[in-house]
Design a protein around this motif. Structure first.
Motif, PDB file in Angstrom:
ATOM      1  N   HIS A 151     -84.645-149.508  -6.857  1.00 21.82           N
ATOM      2  CA  HIS A 151     -83.978-148.565  -6.229  1.00 21.82           C
ATOM      3  C   HIS A 151     -82.746-149.418  -6.492  1.00 21.82           C
ATOM      4  CE1 HIS A 151     -85.877-147.094  -3.118  1.00 21.82           C
ATOM      5  NE2 HIS A 151     -86.522-147.854  -2.355  1.00 21.82           N
ATOM      6  N   THR A 152     -82.978-150.516  -7.665  1.00 25.14           N
ATOM      7  CA  THR A 152     -81.898-150.704  -8.694  1.00 25.14           C
ATOM      8  C   THR A 152     -82.247-149.290 -10.496  1.00 25.14           C
ATOM      9  OG1 THR A 152     -83.190-151.930  -9.684  1.00 25.14           O
ATOM     10  CG2 THR A 152     -81.447-153.187  -8.396  1.00 25.14           C
ATOM     11  N   LYS A 153     -82.909-148.826  -9.889  1.00 22.46           N
ATOM     12  CA  LYS A 153     -82.952-147.813 -11.039  1.00 22.46           C
ATOM     13  C   LYS A 153     -82.137-147.128 -11.115  1.00 22.46           C
ATOM     14  CE  LYS A 153     -87.041-149.931 -13.633  1.00 22.46           C
ATOM     15  NZ  LYS A 153     -88.161-149.869 -13.232  1.00 22.46           N
ATOM     16  N   ASP A 154     -82.728-146.832  -9.665  1.00 20.37           N
ATOM     17  CA  ASP A 154     -82.274-145.212  -9.175  1.00 20.37           C
ATOM     18  C   ASP A 154     -80.911-145.447  -8.962  1.00 20.37           C
ATOM     19  OD1 ASP A 154     -84.762-144.220  -8.597  1.00 20.37           O
ATOM     20  OD2 ASP A 154     -84.835-144.404  -6.736  1.00 20.37           O
ATOM     21  N   ALA A 155     -80.372-146.685  -8.420  1.00 21.53           N
ATOM     22  CA  ALA A 155     -78.595-146.867  -8.328  1.00 21.53           C
ATOM     23  C   ALA A 155     -78.221-146.208  -9.573  1.00 21.53           C
ATOM     24  CB  ALA A 155     -78.648-148.284  -7.492  1.00 21.53           C
ATOM     25  N   ARG A 156     -78.392-146.921 -10.707  1.00 27.02           N
ATOM     26  CA  ARG A 156     -77.930-146.860 -11.793  1.00 27.02           C
ATOM     27  C   ARG A 156     -78.289-145.425 -12.300  1.00 27.02           C
ATOM     28  NH1 ARG A 156     -81.782-151.550 -12.549  1.00 27.02           N
ATOM     29  NH2 ARG A 156     -79.808-154.200 -12.837  1.00 27.02           N
ATOM     30  N   ALA A 157     -78.967-144.890 -12.486  1.00 26.20           N
ATOM     31  CA  ALA A 157     -79.454-143.712 -12.393  1.00 26.20           C
ATOM     32  C   ALA A 157     -78.428-142.512 -12.210  1.00 26.20           C
ATOM     33  CB  ALA A 157     -81.412-142.650 -12.412  1.00 26.20           C
ATOM     34  N   ALA A 158     -78.094-143.173 -10.306  1.00 26.73           N
ATOM     35  CA  ALA A 158     -77.296-142.377 -10.097  1.00 26.73           C
ATOM     36  C   ALA A 158     -75.681-142.487 -10.142  1.00 26.73           C
ATOM     37  CB  ALA A 158     -77.896-142.387  -8.068  1.00 26.73           C
ATOM     38  N   GLY A 159     -75.379-143.579 -10.958  1.00 28.96           N
ATOM     39  CA  GLY A 159     -73.571-144.455 -11.969  1.00 28.96           C
ATOM     40  C   GLY A 159     -73.485-145.399 -11.074  1.00 28.96           C
ATOM     41  N   GLU A 160     -74.313-146.055 -10.168  1.00 26.45           N
ATOM     42  CA  GLU A 160     -74.284-147.645  -9.583  1.00 26.45           C
ATOM     43  C   GLU A 160     -73.549-148.643 -10.896  1.00 26.45           C
ATOM     44  OE1 GLU A 160     -71.747-149.705  -7.848  1.00 26.45           O
ATOM     45  OE2 GLU A 160     -73.663-148.272  -6.182  1.00 26.45           O
ATOM     46  N   THR A 161     -72.710-149.410 -11.035  1.00 27.56           N
ATOM     47  CA  THR A 161     -72.765-150.039 -11.814  1.00 27.56           C
ATOM     48  C   THR A 161     -73.247-151.589 -11.615  1.00 27.56           C
ATOM     49  OG1 THR A 161     -70.978-151.034 -10.313  1.00 27.56           O
ATOM     50  CG2 THR A 161     -70.578-149.412 -12.056  1.00 27.56           C
ATOM     51  N   GLU A 162     -73.560-151.601 -12.885  1.00 29.28           N
ATOM     52  CA  GLU A 162     -73.854-153.257 -13.215  1.00 29.28           C
ATOM     53  C   GLU A 162     -73.480-154.154 -12.479  1.00 29.28           C
ATOM     54  OE1 GLU A 162     -77.201-153.874 -14.552  1.00 29.28           O
ATOM     55  OE2 GLU A 162     -77.450-151.654 -14.871  1.00 29.28           O
TER      56      GLU A 162
END
Length: 154
Positions: free
Chosen positions: A56-67
């Motif tokens: 889900h961190t990978k999915d969130a990053r792929a969707a534009g979530e910030t580090e």
């Protein structure tokens, strides 16, 4: 770490039912994608599910979530990075994930209701129920983190 059982192969009908709930949450719940991912990550952190945190961190990053927000999620109360609606969802996530601690206290429920209508709150709760179920399957059967690749965001 070696996986114990591939639960998808061992019980495909059951995991397809879980996938059906996940499909509903992702396609029909009306909850924002970023909020859904934050909830999934936070519950997975609480449960110690490395596989789901990785996914889900990978999915969130792929969707534009910030580090920055991902790194701070475990300490969301101490940061200015989350909206009031997200804070309410995270508080509810913690209350439902740790349901045996305080049985979803009224004060948490009433805070969350300020930001979520009845249907939204049921859908948010279903999202929390789903990720807790996936966490328990992944932990019980030792799903190995690291190999998940997110689908491209269209």
């Amino acid at each position: 770490m070696e996986p114990r059982i591939n639960f998808y192969k061992a019980a495909p009908e059951a995991t397809n039912a879980m996938r059906g709930l996940e499909h509903y949450i992702n396609q029909s719940s009306g909850l924002e994608a970023s909020l859904r991912e934050l909830v999934k990550i936070r519950a997975s952190q609480i449960n110690g599910c490395a596989y789901c945190i990785d996914m889900h961190t990978k999915d969130a990053r792929a969707a534009g979530e910030t580090e920055q927000r991902l790194y701070a999620l475990n300490a969301w109360r101490e940061t200015p990075f989350f909206t009031e609606r997200e804070r309410a969802a995270l508080e509810w996530t913690e209350a439902i994930t740790l349901i045996s601690d305080a049985h979803a206290p009224d004060e948490v429920f009433f805070r969350v209701r300020q930001y979520f209508g009845e249907e939204e709150l049921v859908n948010l709760t279903l999202a929390i129920v789903a990720i807790n179920g996936w966490n328990r399957l992944a932990i019980a059967f030792r799903s190995v983190p690291g190999s998940y690749t997110p689908k491209p965001v269209l």
